[in-house]
Write a protein that holds these residues in place. Structure first.
Motif, PDB file in Angstrom:
ATOM      1  N   GLU A 161       0.810  -1.210   0.000  1.00 49.51           N
ATOM      2  CA  GLU A 161       0.000   0.000   0.000  1.00 49.51           C
ATOM      3  C   GLU A 161       0.851   1.271   0.000  1.00 49.51           C
ATOM      4  OE1 GLU A 161      -3.083   0.149  -0.562  1.00 49.51           O
ATOM      5  OE2 GLU A 161      -3.633  -1.954  -0.345  1.00 49.51           O
ATOM      6  N   ASP A 162       2.004   1.230   0.653  1.00 45.95           N
ATOM      7  CA  ASP A 162       2.888   2.399   0.665  1.00 45.95           C
ATOM      8  C   ASP A 162       3.417   2.687  -0.733  1.00 45.95           C
ATOM      9  OD1 ASP A 162       2.580   2.824   3.379  1.00 45.95           O
ATOM     10  OD2 ASP A 162       4.355   1.664   3.942  1.00 45.95           O
ATOM     11  N   ASN A 163       3.840   1.617  -1.429  1.00 45.34           N
ATOM     12  CA  ASN A 163       4.314   1.795  -2.801  1.00 45.34           C
ATOM     13  C   ASN A 163       3.198   2.280  -3.711  1.00 45.34           C
ATOM     14  OD1 ASN A 163       6.861   0.974  -2.111  1.00 45.34           O
ATOM     15  ND2 ASN A 163       6.679  -1.093  -2.972  1.00 45.34           N
ATOM     16  N   LEU A 164       2.022   1.726  -3.515  1.00 41.04           N
ATOM     17  CA  LEU A 164       0.884   2.111  -4.345  1.00 41.04           C
ATOM     18  C   LEU A 164       0.578   3.599  -4.165  1.00 41.04           C
ATOM     19  CD1 LEU A 164      -1.211   0.783  -6.276  1.00 41.04           C
ATOM     20  CD2 LEU A 164      -2.755   0.662  -4.307  1.00 41.04           C
ATOM     21  N   LYS A 165       0.618   4.053  -2.936  1.00 41.36           N
ATOM     22  CA  LYS A 165       0.369   5.468  -2.656  1.00 41.36           C
ATOM     23  C   LYS A 165       1.437   6.351  -3.299  1.00 41.36           C
ATOM     24  CE  LYS A 165      -0.478   8.693   1.165  1.00 41.36           C
ATOM     25  NZ  LYS A 165      -0.572   8.818   2.656  1.00 41.36           N
ATOM     26  N   THR A 166       2.692   5.910  -3.208  1.00 39.70           N
ATOM     27  CA  THR A 166       3.800   6.674  -3.797  1.00 39.70           C
ATOM     28  C   THR A 166       3.667   6.757  -5.313  1.00 39.70           C
ATOM     29  OG1 THR A 166       5.339   6.078  -2.029  1.00 39.70           O
ATOM     30  CG2 THR A 166       6.309   6.763  -4.125  1.00 39.70           C
ATOM     31  N   PHE A 167       3.402   5.620  -5.950  1.00 45.91           N
ATOM     32  CA  PHE A 167       3.260   5.616  -7.406  1.00 45.91           C
ATOM     33  C   PHE A 167       2.051   6.439  -7.839  1.00 45.91           C
ATOM     34  CE2 PHE A 167       5.479   1.315  -7.099  1.00 45.91           C
ATOM     35  CZ  PHE A 167       6.719   1.868  -7.388  1.00 45.91           C
ATOM     36  N   GLY A 168       0.972   6.393  -7.036  1.00 47.15           N
ATOM     37  CA  GLY A 168      -0.202   7.194  -7.347  1.00 47.15           C
ATOM     38  C   GLY A 168       0.096   8.674  -7.306  1.00 47.15           C
ATOM     39  N   LYS A 169       0.869   9.108  -6.302  1.00 46.40           N
ATOM     40  CA  LYS A 169       1.255  10.518  -6.193  1.00 46.40           C
ATOM     41  C   LYS A 169       2.155  10.913  -7.353  1.00 46.40           C
ATOM     42  CE  LYS A 169       1.974  14.581  -4.301  1.00 46.40           C
ATOM     43  NZ  LYS A 169       3.070  15.100  -5.149  1.00 46.40           N
ATOM     44  N   GLN A 170       3.110  10.063  -7.703  1.00 48.95           N
ATOM     45  CA  GLN A 170       4.010  10.362  -8.822  1.00 48.95           C
ATOM     46  C   GLN A 170       3.240  10.419 -10.138  1.00 48.95           C
ATOM     47  OE1 GLN A 170       6.627   7.056  -7.910  1.00 48.95           O
ATOM     48  NE2 GLN A 170       8.260   8.439  -7.250  1.00 48.95           N
ATOM     49  N   LEU A 171       2.282   9.526 -10.296  1.00 52.16           N
ATOM     50  CA  LEU A 171       1.464   9.516 -11.505  1.00 52.16           C
ATOM     51  C   LEU A 171       0.638  10.792 -11.596  1.00 52.16           C
ATOM     52  CD1 LEU A 171       0.380   8.158 -14.029  1.00 52.16           C
ATOM     53  CD2 LEU A 171      -1.178   6.820 -12.577  1.00 52.16           C
ATOM     54  N   ASP A 172       0.069  11.222 -10.482  1.00 55.66           N
ATOM     55  CA  ASP A 172      -0.720  12.456 -10.486  1.00 55.66           C
ATOM     56  C   ASP A 172       0.143  13.656 -10.855  1.00 55.66           C
ATOM     57  OD1 ASP A 172      -3.398  13.609  -9.901  1.00 55.66           O
ATOM     58  OD2 ASP A 172      -2.252  14.781  -8.445  1.00 55.66           O
ATOM     59  N   ASP A 173       1.378  13.681 -10.359  1.00 60.05           N
ATOM     60  CA  ASP A 173       2.301  14.763 -10.714  1.00 60.05           C
ATOM     61  C   ASP A 173       2.572  14.778 -12.218  1.00 60.05           C
ATOM     62  OD1 ASP A 173       2.464  15.518  -8.068  1.00 60.05           O
ATOM     63  OD2 ASP A 173       4.384  14.508  -7.700  1.00 60.05           O
ATOM     64  N   VAL A 174       2.761  13.593 -12.783  1.00 59.50           N
ATOM     65  CA  VAL A 174       3.033  13.478 -14.222  1.00 59.50           C
ATOM     66  C   VAL A 174       1.828  13.937 -15.045  1.00 59.50           C
ATOM     67  CG1 VAL A 174       3.355  11.804 -16.094  1.00 59.50           C
ATOM     68  CG2 VAL A 174       4.822  11.733 -14.083  1.00 59.50           C
ATOM     69  N   LEU A 175       0.634  13.588 -14.583  1.00 57.10           N
ATOM     70  CA  LEU A 175      -0.576  14.023 -15.295  1.00 57.10           C
ATOM     71  C   LEU A 175      -0.665  15.544 -15.302  1.00 57.10           C
ATOM     72  CD1 LEU A 175      -3.139  11.407 -13.903  1.00 57.10           C
ATOM     73  CD2 LEU A 175      -1.987  11.396 -16.137  1.00 57.10           C
ATOM     74  N   GLY A 176      -0.241  16.171 -14.227  1.00 56.20           N
ATOM     75  CA  GLY A 176      -0.200  17.618 -14.189  1.00 56.20           C
ATOM     76  C   GLY A 176       0.778  18.191 -15.209  1.00 56.20           C
ATOM     77  N   VAL A 177       1.908  17.526 -15.373  1.00 59.11           N
ATOM     78  CA  VAL A 177       2.899  17.955 -16.366  1.00 59.11           C
ATOM     79  C   VAL A 177       2.325  17.832 -17.782  1.00 59.11           C
ATOM     80  CG1 VAL A 177       5.131  17.412 -17.413  1.00 59.11           C
ATOM     81  CG2 VAL A 177       4.886  17.417 -14.921  1.00 59.11           C
ATOM     82  N   ILE A 178       1.611  16.746 -18.036  1.00 59.48           N
ATOM     83  CA  ILE A 178       1.009  16.559 -19.360  1.00 59.48           C
ATOM     84  C   ILE A 178       0.031  17.689 -19.658  1.00 59.48           C
ATOM     85  CG2 ILE A 178      -0.535  15.098 -20.726  1.00 59.48           C
ATOM     86  CD1 ILE A 178       0.793  12.686 -19.420  1.00 59.48           C
ATOM     87  N   GLU A 179      -0.791  18.045 -18.680  1.00 55.54           N
ATOM     88  CA  GLU A 179      -1.764  19.122 -18.887  1.00 55.54           C
ATOM     89  C   GLU A 179      -1.093  20.484 -19.023  1.00 55.54           C
ATOM     90  OE1 GLU A 179      -6.155  18.115 -17.784  1.00 55.54           O
ATOM     91  OE2 GLU A 179      -5.165  19.325 -16.263  1.00 55.54           O
ATOM     92  N   ASN A 180      -0.114  20.750 -18.175  1.00 53.26           N
ATOM     93  CA  ASN A 180       0.449  22.098 -18.085  1.00 53.26           C
ATOM     94  C   ASN A 180       1.641  22.361 -18.989  1.00 53.26           C
ATOM     95  OD1 ASN A 180      -1.408  22.906 -16.029  1.00 53.26           O
ATOM     96  ND2 ASN A 180      -0.216  21.724 -14.545  1.00 53.26           N
ATOM     97  N   ILE A 181       2.199  21.289 -19.554  1.00 56.02           N
ATOM     98  CA  ILE A 181       3.335  21.478 -20.482  1.00 56.02           C
ATOM     99  C   ILE A 181       3.010  20.905 -21.859  1.00 56.02           C
ATOM    100  CG2 ILE A 181       5.752  20.896 -20.958  1.00 56.02           C
ATOM    101  CD1 ILE A 181       6.290  21.065 -17.973  1.00 56.02           C
ATOM    102  N   TRP A 182       2.792  19.588 -21.927  1.00 54.46           N
ATOM    103  CA  TRP A 182       2.589  18.967 -23.232  1.00 54.46           C
ATOM    104  C   TRP A 182       1.306  19.442 -23.920  1.00 54.46           C
ATOM    105  CZ3 TRP A 182       6.688  16.951 -25.264  1.00 54.46           C
ATOM    106  CH2 TRP A 182       7.669  16.400 -24.441  1.00 54.46           C
ATOM    107  N   LEU A 183       0.254  19.643 -23.147  1.00 56.40           N
ATOM    108  CA  LEU A 183      -1.023  20.050 -23.745  1.00 56.40           C
ATOM    109  C   LEU A 183      -1.355  21.516 -23.448  1.00 56.40           C
ATOM    110  CD1 LEU A 183      -3.164  16.883 -22.897  1.00 56.40           C
ATOM    111  CD2 LEU A 183      -2.023  17.422 -25.065  1.00 56.40           C
ATOM    112  N   LYS A 184      -0.383  22.283 -23.009  1.00 53.83           N
ATOM    113  CA  LYS A 184      -0.633  23.667 -22.612  1.00 53.83           C
ATOM    114  C   LYS A 184      -1.142  24.520 -23.758  1.00 53.83           C
ATOM    115  CE  LYS A 184       1.554  27.722 -20.517  1.00 53.83           C
ATOM    116  NZ  LYS A 184       2.814  28.283 -19.946  1.00 53.83           N
ATOM    117  N   GLU A 185      -0.514  24.380 -24.927  1.00 54.24           N
ATOM    118  CA  GLU A 185      -0.850  25.256 -26.056  1.00 54.24           C
ATOM    119  C   GLU A 185      -1.345  24.510 -27.284  1.00 54.24           C
ATOM    120  OE1 GLU A 185       2.728  27.421 -26.721  1.00 54.24           O
ATOM    121  OE2 GLU A 185       2.449  28.724 -24.973  1.00 54.24           O
ATOM    122  N   ASN A 186      -1.337  23.195 -27.242  1.00 53.63           N
ATOM    123  CA  ASN A 186      -1.682  22.407 -28.425  1.00 53.63           C
ATOM    124  C   ASN A 186      -2.695  21.315 -28.095  1.00 53.63           C
ATOM    125  OD1 ASN A 186       0.204  23.595 -30.412  1.00 53.63           O
ATOM    126  ND2 ASN A 186       1.773  22.777 -29.044  1.00 53.63           N
TER     127      ASN A 186
END
Length: 223
Positions: free
Chosen positions: A131-156
């Protein structure tokens, strides 16, 4: 020049190649060769002759054997006269596609895969869910999704610009994977939801066909 595609639809990059080849079936003659990972078929001696790394996807193009999805996508786009938007010849546009394909390995692919593995694959192998690993990976995944929205899909509307490219095949198939483990990548990420819908619309019916089993597991995870 028939291209044999060795794949398992549970594999994200396998689905990316499956969609690409089916979308370009009039240009690239293809023979689909399923390899059941759950049965260990990728570990056989016969498959090792195709891909010594014993992973899917892999291709055999009239004796030329190649592994690794990014390399395969680049090879196919160089070898066959597919539409330029897939992997543009323009140096700067192509560099944007390459940029994402280099970035995704240690970001979306890494954390999405580890979340899925921790929640689904490990229990199938008789291991408890950490469960600790799952929580960590979930947090890291959420951070990455933010990067996709705010960088990769920011203008295109698409990952590498104004048009669909092979980068979008890799991105969307990876975004689908955590859903089978009950992780909703769309929650709190409206740009990603709109983006995946746009990619799907351009790639039907091949997108949904490649995700039939994935969708079944996603539906089960929501119960």
């Amino acid at each position: 020049m028939v291209v044999k595609l060795y794949y398992d639809a549970m594999s994200q990059p396998s689905r990316a190649l499956l969609i690409f080849l089916r979308s370009n079936a009039k240009i690239i003659p293809v023979e689909e060769v399923p390899v059941a990972l759950r049965k260990g078929e990728h570990l056989s001696k016969d498959f090792a002759n195709v891909n010594p790394f014993k992973k899917v996807p892999a291709i055999d193009n009239d004796g030329f054997k190649l592994a690794e999805s990014v390399s395969i996508l680049r090879y196919l786009c160089r070898t066959f006269p597919v539409a330029d938007h897939w992997y543009p010849k323009d140096s700067q546009k192509q560099a944007r596609v390459d940029e994402y394909m280099a970035w995704q390995h240690l970001n979306l692919r890494a954390f999405g895969s580890m979340y899925f593995r921790t929640k689904i694959i490990n229990p199938m192998m008789g291991l408890p869910v950490n469960e600790d690993n799952l929580k960590t990976f979930g947090k890291q995944l959420d951070d990455v999704l933010g990067v996709i929205e705010n960088i990769w899909l920011k203008e295109n509307p698409f990952i590498a610009g104004k048009e669909l490219s092979v980068a979008d095949l890799l991105a969307t198939t990876e975004l689908e994977q955590p859903g089978m483990a009950g992780y909703d990548v769309y929650k709190g990420h409206p740009k990603i939801a709109a983006y995946v819908s746009a990619v799907k619309a351009k790639l039907q019916p091949h997108y949904d066909d490649a995700h039939v089993f994935v969708y079944k597991l996603q539906a089960k995870a929501k119960l």
